[in-house]
Design a protein around this motif. Structure first.
Motif, PDB file in Angstrom:
ATOM      1  N   LEU A 182       0.851  -1.185   0.000  1.00 37.20           N
ATOM      2  CA  LEU A 182       0.000   0.000   0.000  1.00 37.20           C
ATOM      3  C   LEU A 182       0.885   1.232   0.000  1.00 37.20           C
ATOM      4  O   LEU A 182       1.623   1.488   0.956  1.00 37.20           O
ATOM      5  N   GLU A 192       3.436   1.240   4.984  1.00 38.93           N
ATOM      6  CA  GLU A 192       2.283   0.664   5.664  1.00 38.93           C
ATOM      7  C   GLU A 192       2.541  -0.832   5.881  1.00 38.93           C
ATOM      8  O   GLU A 192       3.356  -1.437   5.194  1.00 38.93           O
ATOM      9  N   ASN A 214      -0.627  12.413   1.473  1.00 34.97           N
ATOM     10  CA  ASN A 214      -1.289  11.143   1.138  1.00 34.97           C
ATOM     11  C   ASN A 214      -2.488  11.471   0.257  1.00 34.97           C
ATOM     12  O   ASN A 214      -3.615  11.583   0.732  1.00 34.97           O
ATOM     13  N   ASN A 254      -4.717   6.303  -2.031  1.00 37.46           N
ATOM     14  CA  ASN A 254      -4.220   4.990  -1.623  1.00 37.46           C
ATOM     15  C   ASN A 254      -3.967   4.167  -2.878  1.00 37.46           C
ATOM     16  O   ASN A 254      -4.861   4.000  -3.708  1.00 37.46           O
ATOM     17  N   HIS A 291       1.088   5.607  -1.172  1.00 37.65           N
ATOM     18  CA  HIS A 291       0.241   6.794  -1.220  1.00 37.65           C
ATOM     19  C   HIS A 291       0.815   7.777  -2.239  1.00 37.65           C
ATOM     20  O   HIS A 291       2.035   7.971  -2.310  1.00 37.65           O
TER      21      HIS A 291
END
Length: 283
Positions: A130, A274, A224, A227, A132
């Motif tokens: 994950l 993450e 961010n 996602n 950003h």
């Protein structure tokens, strides 16, 4: 007698033709993920990026490095291939779906964000990271601290990337967008002040900023903006391969290889990753 000789010659010709076909058969296209009867195929062709430090990079001496490379190599191992049997093929953003659909690669691990539009043409396994969306600017530029600051400024991203469209349609519609063939070209434009910012995933930007010859030149803004779940792209409908790749990704996390790859490739840039995401594709 003449008829017998002619018939024998024809039979030999057929045998030779079939032998040649068998020898030269599948080398042009991506190999299957393993062979029947436990035998291994000659190679597996995997699409990666060639110009993304820390993610997927082909070095001047012909080696391949980066997190996606480590993930792809691990998955290939679980499918029955040694590193020597892997052929890495460049997968630029705009061509990823075509490479899969045409059978030029078996699968693609190339900072490939899962989204509904792409899933119309390909299937995904994963996700396995994950990230950003963020912005990279020159180190001495304090004028850009949020996405809206890009209005009336020049922004660079690559053709086929979702990042630039996210900025243009949602965050800074007045940004002057320049789309290049690769991020390295955007970085050159940023350094020469031809553009004011480069946008893509923070993992990719961190890889560029951490390069020895770029240290001190650029900085991440620290946003961010979206996602981005990285998935492994494969041919639509290939549920068997999807299941095998998902199993390999779960094993990579469980045995610690995933965390080790994150630290090795992103740690030098102080990248805050993450945790490994849950597998959702194919479930």
């Amino acid at each position: 007698m003449k008829l017998f000789k002619a018939g024998a010659a024809a039979a030999v010709s057929v045998v030779l033709a079939l032998t040649a076909t068998a020898c030269g058969g599948s080398s042009d296209k991506a190999s299957d993920s393993g062979a029947s009867g436990g035998a291994k195929k000659d190679k597996i062709v995997i699409g990666i990026k060639f110009d993304q430090p820390g993610v997927g990079l082909k070095t001047p001496d012909g080696k391949f490095t980066g997190f996606d490379v480590d993930v792809a190599t691990y998955v290939a191992k679980e499918l029955g291939y040694t590193p020597e049997q892997i052929e890495f093929k460049q997968a630029v953003s705009a061509e990823r779906e075509n490479l899969i659909a045409n059978g030029d690669v078996k699968f693609i691990a190339a900072s490939y964000s899962i989204n509904d539009k792409r899933k119309e043409r390909v299937d995904f396994a994963g996700p396995y990271l994950l990230a950003h969306q963020d912005l990279l600017v020159r180190a001495d530029d304090s004028s850009i601290t949020k996405a809206e600051d890009l209005n009336s400024k020049k922004l660079c991203s690559v053709t086929g990337s979702t990042s630039a469209q996210n900025i243009k349609t949602k965050l800074a519609p007045k940004a002057d967008l320049l789309q290049q063939g690769g991020y390295s070209e955007c970085l050159t434009s940023l350094e020469s002040k031809a553009v004011d910012a480069l946008t893509t995933d923070n993992s990719i930007l961190a890889g560029y900023a951490a390069q020895e010859n770029n240290k001190g030149k650029f900085k991440l803004v620290g946003l961010n903006l979206s996602n981005e779940n990285y998935g492994i792209g494969l041919k639509k409908g290939d549920k068997e391969l999807q299941t095998k790749i998902n199993a390999a990704l779960k094993k990579m996390v469980a045995d610690g290889a995933w965390e080790a790859a994150v630290k090795k490739n992103f740690g030098p840039a102080d990248y805050k990753n993450e945790p490994a995401p849950q597998i959702t594709e194919g479930s």
